[in-house]
Design a protein around this motif. Structure first.
Motif, PDB file in Angstrom:
ATOM      1  N   VAL A  47       0.859  -1.179   0.000  1.00  0.00           N
ATOM      2  CA  VAL A  47       0.000   0.000   0.000  1.00  0.00           C
ATOM      3  C   VAL A  47       0.896   1.229   0.000  1.00  0.00           C
ATOM      4  CG1 VAL A  47      -1.719   1.266   1.346  1.00  0.00           C
ATOM      5  CG2 VAL A  47      -1.835  -1.221   1.211  1.00  0.00           C
ATOM      6  N   LEU A  48       0.559   2.187  -0.830  1.00  0.00           N
ATOM      7  CA  LEU A  48       1.295   3.446  -0.897  1.00  0.00           C
ATOM      8  C   LEU A  48       0.564   4.456  -0.016  1.00  0.00           C
ATOM      9  CD1 LEU A  48       3.727   4.621  -2.514  1.00  0.00           C
ATOM     10  CD2 LEU A  48       2.047   5.460  -4.156  1.00  0.00           C
ATOM     11  N   ARG A  49       1.292   5.038   0.935  1.00  0.00           N
ATOM     12  CA  ARG A  49       0.672   6.060   1.788  1.00  0.00           C
ATOM     13  C   ARG A  49       1.591   7.269   1.875  1.00  0.00           C
ATOM     14  NH1 ARG A  49       1.126   3.848   8.022  1.00  0.00           N
ATOM     15  NH2 ARG A  49       3.354   4.214   8.208  1.00  0.00           N
ATOM     16  N   ALA A  50       1.024   8.388   2.225  1.00  0.00           N
ATOM     17  CA  ALA A  50       1.797   9.621   2.337  1.00  0.00           C
ATOM     18  C   ALA A  50       2.858   9.476   3.418  1.00  0.00           C
ATOM     19  CB  ALA A  50       0.874  10.792   2.650  1.00  0.00           C
ATOM     20  N   ALA A  51       4.024  10.058   3.130  1.00  0.00           N
ATOM     21  CA  ALA A  51       5.135  10.094   4.082  1.00  0.00           C
ATOM     22  C   ALA A  51       5.814  11.443   3.900  1.00  0.00           C
ATOM     23  CB  ALA A  51       6.101   8.943   3.838  1.00  0.00           C
TER      24      ALA A  51
END
Length: 192
Positions: A47-51
């Motif tokens: 899963v790609l999430r904001a960082a």
């Protein structure tokens, strides 16, 4: 509804998608962060999430834990008439998703893929429980013409160039969480 998908995106295809999304990801990210598999409810998926000002891949369990005992996990979540500006948004990275038809097992299994791209994303939400375990759910909307003959809902598919817009809500949700236009997806029966 969509309870299984395939992640056959290669790391090179993922990197191309990240460039199209104009996202910055950690230098430490590698092919091991993008396992290739068919992912079902309860499995771990990338899963790609904001960082910060960029994004990073994180393995999370498919399906939010049930809110009451013996209830099934929440693997699909309706996006209709909702706002997600205060939510933990994510993009599920995948190559295709499945829908099933029929009343007897084994049901007919249909695979949907973007017609012009080996990689797509699904708009999702993620959560963290008290023990720090991460999980995600897929957002759904009304079906587009490619899906309507098979199912009455569809997941909210995002092209790579839309990923950052969803993660950071730099475009209105009403432009991102919509049915796909006719001819956007290919469909094939993978199990009659």
């Amino acid at each position: 509804m969509c309870n299984a998908y395939e992640q056959q995106v290669t790391y090179a295809q993922y990197r191309d998608a990240i460039r199209a999304a104009e996202l910055v990801t950690p230098d430490s990210e590698s092919e091991s962060d993008l396992p290739r598999a068919e992912i079902r409810i309860g499995d771990m998926g990338p899963v790609l999430r904001a960082a910060g000002n960029g994004a990073k891949l994180v393995l999370m369990r498919f399906g939010w834990p049930a809110s009451r005992p013996k209830a099934p996990p929440v693997f699909n979540f309706r996006s209709d008439n909702r706002h997600f500006d205060e939510s933990r948004r994510c993009v599920i990275v995948l190559s295709g998703f499945f829908e099933f038809t029929g009343s007897k097992s084994p049901k007919t299994k249909h695979r949907f893929r973007l017609k012009d791209s080996p990689v797509m994303g699904i708009a999702g939400l993620w959560s963290e429980d008290d023990e720090g375990a991460l999980s995600f759910t897929l957002l759904t909307t009304a079906p587009g013409p490619d899906i309507a003959p098979i199912h009455d809902r569809q997941v909210c598919v995002l092209r790579p160039e839309q990923w950052a817009h969803w993660l950071f809500l730099t475009k209105p949700e009403a432009e991102l969480l919509v049915p796909l236009p006719e001819g956007t997806l290919t469909v094939e029966i993978v199990r009659p």
